[in-house]
Enzyme design. Structure first.
Site, PDB file in Angstrom:
ATOM      1  N   LYS A  88       0.841  -1.206   0.000  1.00 59.91           N
ATOM      2  CA  LYS A  88       0.000   0.000   0.000  1.00 59.91           C
ATOM      3  C   LYS A  88       0.872   1.250   0.000  1.00 59.91           C
ATOM      4  O   LYS A  88       1.912   1.281   0.667  1.00 59.91           O
ATOM      5  CB  LYS A  88      -0.904  -0.033   1.238  1.00 59.91           C
ATOM      6  N   SER A 107      -9.772   1.405   2.865  1.00 57.28           N
ATOM      7  CA  SER A 107      -8.960   2.195   1.972  1.00 57.28           C
ATOM      8  C   SER A 107      -7.859   1.403   1.267  1.00 57.28           C
ATOM      9  O   SER A 107      -7.242   1.924   0.334  1.00 57.28           O
ATOM     10  CB  SER A 107      -8.310   3.331   2.767  1.00 57.28           C
ATOM     11  N   SER A 166      -9.903  -0.901   7.011  1.00 61.19           N
ATOM     12  CA  SER A 166      -9.359  -0.762   5.658  1.00 61.19           C
ATOM     13  C   SER A 166      -8.642  -1.966   5.067  1.00 61.19           C
ATOM     14  O   SER A 166      -8.384  -1.985   3.873  1.00 61.19           O
ATOM     15  CB  SER A 166      -8.423   0.431   5.593  1.00 61.19           C
TER      16      SER A 166
HETATM   17  N1  GLN Z   1     -13.342   3.814   6.644  1.00 62.13           N
HETATM   18  C1  GLN Z   1     -12.607   4.174   7.803  1.00 62.13           C
HETATM   19  C2  GLN Z   1     -12.153   5.607   7.673  1.00 62.13           C
HETATM   20  O1  GLN Z   1     -12.418   6.178   6.684  1.00 62.13           O
HETATM   21  C3  GLN Z   1     -11.443   3.286   8.014  1.00 62.13           C
HETATM   22  C4  GLN Z   1     -10.286   3.601   7.159  1.00 62.13           C
HETATM   23  C5  GLN Z   1      -9.071   2.795   7.509  1.00 62.13           C
HETATM   24  O2  GLN Z   1      -9.166   1.757   8.131  1.00 62.13           O
HETATM   25  N2  GLN Z   1      -7.926   3.319   7.139  1.00 62.13           N
HETATM   26  O3  GLN Z   1     -11.551   6.156   8.540  1.00 62.13           O
END
Ligand code: GLN
Length: 473
Positions: A75, A150, A174
């Site tokens: 990532k 994400s 994410s």
């Molecule tokens: N959807 C959650 C957020 O937007 C989790 C994102 C993540 O785990 N990085 O914060």
């Protein structure tokens, strides 16, 4: 995709030529990048240099690492020396870290071949991977749909067969959400199990790097390589790595599995519910014991999470001011440099969170929001601890729906935040959780099942996950 272990065996035995494998794979990466927008960069030079080193090692009969010859996608919020680490943000578009994250060092030490950096939601803020400054990532099962976020690019790289394993990061779901939406395995380790050194911070008390993989065995292999204490991360824990392959041999017989009723209420898609129920029936048949349990503060988890995550983000992202890293906008003076840089460099979702986070931390609102959220977080943590006195693992859905259409929720941030309902609690409590694919819905979209365990009990996740994977076939 064949499992990482099988691929490693064939490469190490010389049944597959490293040269031709990587030549073909790197061109496949180009085409997947064009089709799904899943990669921010393909690390050709690094990959080919690694291949040369591995070939020399083979020729000289040197010992082979646990990931010998295996491709890995990383990532783009994890620092890889000499390649841009963009966090899918304009503000870091030209940032090239002069060092490797600890997890990268561990991959390289075990002879993995890093082939690409994965697209993601900007600064890991999102549930659908529509927030990247480089455009949305598309789900290979249906390119009109989101892959989940994400870590969408990492999940797509695995789902599209580029690699058996990828690294993502999970602050509130994410790794698990894109795993569920793309039909792959995703693990959020216990907070502190994997070093965050070199991971660009979003919300430091919640962030964890975790593996996405084509199967449970491959996820366990990658986890066992990246986990463990690191003196460069003061929150990293001294942990013992179990013999996960041995754990995965065990059946679920005699295990106590909790079904928290708050995770099966209204809002859960009917087809997801049905496939989870079918899985439960199969597991009962194999001797697992199911227990109804309750985590009553679950209804406050989303609000609590978004207050804490945004508060930490507003502080962590203060460092992007045009002075230290990345973008520096045109300016007349110091103040206009700060404001123009942040105005031009950050996307809408990132700005929204910085504003929310600054608000909940401000003097007049701190007690009403941030302090209250911290109190609820403690309660949630205690609820998990209590439930694990009764059960070995919790079984829930990973997401309330399967992959939705691109654009469906992008104008309604609250609706989008609600898709995190089943994943954020594990981060707030710091416990490990894993999503395992259990089938498809009527539109042929993958369904994920989530297993959650007590702190540092990744072993039971791999054990139960392996059984679920076998029963789902
Ligand atoms: N959807 C959650 C957020 O937007 C989790 C994102 C993540 O785990 N990085 O914060």
């Amino acid at each position: 995709m064949e499992s990482a272990l099988e691929l490693r065996r064939r490469i190490a035995a010389g049944e597959i030529s490293l040269d031709s494998y990587y030549e073909a794979l790197l061109s496949e990466c180009e085409s997947a990048k064009a089709r799904f927008n899943c990669l921010t960069a393909i690390t050709n030079q690094l990959a080919m240099a690694t291949v040369e080193r591995l070939k020399t090692n083979m020729k000289n009969d040197r010992p082979k690492g646990r990931l010998f010859g295996l491709p890995v996608v990383v990532k783009d919020n994890i620092c890889l020396r000499d390649y841009p680490t963009t966090c899918a943000s304009k503000i870091l578009e030209n940032f090239v870290p002069p060092y490797d994250a600890t997890v990268i060092g561990r991959l390289i030490a075990e002879d993995a071949v890093i082939i690409a950096k994965a697209n993601m939601d900007e600064f890991a803020m999102g549930s659908s991977n529509e927030n990247s400054a480089f455009g949305p990532v598309l789900n290979p099962h249906d390119i009109t749909r989101i892959p989940g976020g994400s870590s969408g690019g990492s999940a797509v790289a695995v789902a599209a067969g580029l690699t058996p394993m990828a690294l993502g990061s999970d602050t509130g779901g994410s790794v698990r959400q894109p795993a569920a939406h793309c039909g792959v395995v995703g693990l959020k380790p216990t907070y502190g199990a994997v070093s965050r050194y070199g991971l660009v911070a979003y919300a430091s008390s919640l962030d964890q790097i975790g593996p996405l993989a084509c199967d449970v065995e491959s996820a366990a292999l990658l986890y066992s390589v990246i986990a463990g204490h690191d003196e460069r991360d003061s929150t990293s824990a001294e942990i013992s790595i179990c013999d996960y392959p041995a754990e995965m041999q065990k059946s679920v017989k005699g295990l106590r599995i909790g079904l928290p009723r708050e995770y099966f209420g209204d809002g859960l898609d009917g087809e997801i519910r049905t496939s989870i129920e079918a899985m439960i029936a199969q597991m009962k048949f194999e001797g697992a014991e199911f227990v109804d349990v309750s985590l009553p503060h679950t209804e406050y988890a989303i609000a609590t999470y978004y207050i804490i995550a945004d508060a930490e983000a507003s502080s962590n992202l203060a460092r992007y001011d045009g002075v230290k890293y990345g973008l520096r906008a045109k300016n007349d003076d110091l103040l206009s440099m700060y404001t123009n840089t942040r105005h031009e460099g950050f996307g809408a979702e990132v700005k929204r969170r910085i504003m929310l986070g600054t608000y909940v931390l401000s003097a007049g609102y701190y007690d009403a929001y941030y302090q209250k959220a911290m109190n609820v977080r403690s309660i949630l943590k205690r609820e998990f601890a209590d439930v694990y006195k009764v059960v070995d693992v919790l079984l829930t859905p990973t997401t309330p729906t399967t992959a939705f259409k691109i654009g469906e929720k992008s104008n309604d941030p609250l609706e989008m935040y609600l898709s995190d309902i089943y994943t954020v609690s594990a981060n707030l409590a710091g416990v490990p959780a894993m999503s395992v694919p259990i089938g498809r819905d009527g539109k042929n979209l993958p369904i994920g099942l989530q297993l959650t365990a007590k702190h540092f009990d990744e072993a039971v996740l791999f054990r139960v996950g392996k059984a679920v994977e076998r029963l789902a076939k």
